[in-house]
Design a protein around this motif. Structure first.
Motif, mmCIF file in Angstrom:
data_model
loop_
_atom_site.group_PDB
_atom_site.id
_atom_site.type_symbol
_atom_site.label_atom_id
_atom_site.label_comp_id
_atom_site.label_asym_id
_atom_site.label_seq_id
_atom_site.Cartn_x
_atom_site.Cartn_y
_atom_site.Cartn_z
ATOM 1 N N THR A 148 -0.058 2.842 -7.979
ATOM 2 C CA THR A 148 -0.587 2.750 -6.621
ATOM 3 C C THR A 148 -1.958 2.083 -6.627
ATOM 4 O O THR A 148 -2.825 2.427 -7.418
ATOM 5 C CB THR A 148 -0.706 4.159 -6.010
ATOM 6 O OG1 THR A 148 0.578 4.773 -6.034
ATOM 7 C CG2 THR A 148 -1.214 4.092 -4.584
ATOM 8 N N GLY A 149 -2.130 1.110 -5.744
ATOM 9 C CA GLY A 149 -3.432 0.470 -5.600
ATOM 10 C C GLY A 149 -3.648 -0.737 -6.479
ATOM 11 O O GLY A 149 -4.686 -1.385 -6.402
ATOM 12 N N ASN A 167 -1.977 -4.467 -7.761
ATOM 13 C CA ASN A 167 -0.942 -5.417 -7.369
ATOM 14 C C ASN A 167 -0.391 -6.241 -8.520
ATOM 15 O O ASN A 167 0.802 -6.301 -8.735
ATOM 16 C CB ASN A 167 -1.490 -6.346 -6.287
ATOM 17 C CG ASN A 167 -1.884 -5.579 -5.039
ATOM 18 O OD1 ASN A 167 -1.139 -4.741 -4.573
ATOM 19 N ND2 ASN A 167 -3.069 -5.849 -4.525
ATOM 20 N N ASP A 196 -7.846 -3.516 -8.293
ATOM 21 C CA ASP A 196 -7.202 -2.544 -7.414
ATOM 22 C C ASP A 196 -7.450 -2.910 -5.946
ATOM 23 O O ASP A 196 -8.021 -3.970 -5.635
ATOM 24 C CB ASP A 196 -7.664 -1.120 -7.751
ATOM 25 C CG ASP A 196 -9.138 -0.857 -7.445
ATOM 26 O OD1 ASP A 196 -9.762 -1.651 -6.704
ATOM 27 O OD2 ASP A 196 -9.673 0.141 -7.952
ATOM 28 N N ASP A 197 -7.021 -2.044 -5.039
ATOM 29 C CA ASP A 197 -7.147 -2.322 -3.605
ATOM 30 C C ASP A 197 -8.586 -2.386 -3.131
ATOM 31 O O ASP A 197 -8.858 -2.878 -2.037
ATOM 32 C CB ASP A 197 -6.386 -1.260 -2.795
ATOM 33 C CG ASP A 197 -4.880 -1.439 -2.877
ATOM 34 O OD1 ASP A 197 -4.436 -2.519 -3.329
ATOM 35 O OD2 ASP A 197 -4.155 -0.500 -2.508
ATOM 36 N N GLU A 198 -9.500 -1.867 -3.942
ATOM 37 C CA GLU A 198 -10.925 -1.939 -3.599
ATOM 38 C C GLU A 198 -11.619 -3.083 -4.333
ATOM 39 O O GLU A 198 -12.838 -3.175 -4.368
ATOM 40 C CB GLU A 198 -11.611 -0.614 -3.928
ATOM 41 C CG GLU A 198 -11.068 0.557 -3.115
ATOM 42 C CD GLU A 198 -11.715 1.877 -3.483
ATOM 43 O OE1 GLU A 198 -12.413 1.932 -4.533
ATOM 44 O OE2 GLU A 198 -11.553 2.838 -2.725
ATOM 45 N N ASN A 199 -10.802 -3.960 -4.959
ATOM 46 C CA ASN A 199 -11.306 -5.108 -5.720
ATOM 47 C C ASN A 199 -12.114 -4.700 -6.944
ATOM 48 O O ASN A 199 -12.978 -5.444 -7.416
ATOM 49 C CB ASN A 199 -12.122 -6.059 -4.837
ATOM 50 C CG ASN A 199 -11.227 -7.035 -4.099
ATOM 51 O OD1 ASN A 199 -10.312 -7.630 -4.684
ATOM 52 N ND2 ASN A 199 -11.456 -7.194 -2.814
#
Length: 201
Positions: free
Chosen positions: A85-86, A88, A135-138
């Motif tokens: 999760t999170g 890509n 991740d999704d927060e770069n």
């Protein structure tokens, strides 16, 4: 004859797999530190000369138009398992070494010393490198595929964020980005915990 044919086929297959990570390239971005240490927080990473065509990630000062740019080279086929999760994609964090008549892609590769749990990320011209992800927060991460802290290691894909800034010596004595192996504290007493953020131009 058959052995050499098999070897050639395997070599081509391996190069094809590696080349997939270069099939797609992100837009250029900067790498910026996030830290509880106010001196480090907001500092960009810059390519520091360590030897012939070898660079480390040194401290480059506040974010500006002169900050060093990096790219993320990846393949949409780079996942062999469902991603955690999170996260890509996995791929290669890359810097371009530019000379008078050449441009060479220099992916990041962790450089280990057997006597230390602190590895130094280096940029060198190569077709290979250490696979990383954002991740999704770069935030820059390296994925762990096995938890061996228990008697029977478990297979689990987990993002890890073991980034530090430490005084290191590869070719020169610098304050550089470092990676601490495992879940222990860094044995290098100069290390300070950081996260590494990707900020697009």
């Amino acid at each position: 004859m058959r052995v050499s044919t098999i070897a050639s086929t395997l070599a081509l297959a391996a190069s094809g797999v590696q080349a997939q990570y270069y099939a797609n390239q992100s837009a250029p971005f900067y790498l910026v530190l996030s830290s509880q240490n106010e001196t480090l927080n907001g500092t960009t990473l810059s390519s520091y000369h360590e030897g012939a065509a070898i660079e480390s990630f040194g401290l480059g000062g506040p974010l500006s138009t002169a900050s060093v740019e990096y790219t993320f080279n990846y393949s949409i086929q780079s996942w062999q398992d469902p991603p955690p999760t999170g996260v890509n994609l996995t791929g290669l964090l890359t810097w371009e070494l530019r000379g008078g008549n050449f441009n060479l892609s220099s992916p990041m590769q962790l450089s280990y010393t057997p006597s230390s749990n602190v590895a130094v990320p280096l940029l060198e011209p190569s077709d290979d490198g250490t696979l990383v992800a954002f991740d999704d927060e770069n935030k820059l991460t390296i994925l762990s595929y096995q938890d061996d802290t228990k008697p029977l290691p478990n297979y689990a894909v987990t993002p890890t964020y073991n980034w530090y800034v430490c005084t290191t010596y590869v070719g020169y004595l610098y304050q550089t980005l470092a990676w601490v192996v495992g879940n222990a504290e860094p044995q290098n007493p100069t290390c300070q915990k950081v996260d590494v953020l990707r900020i697009f131009k």
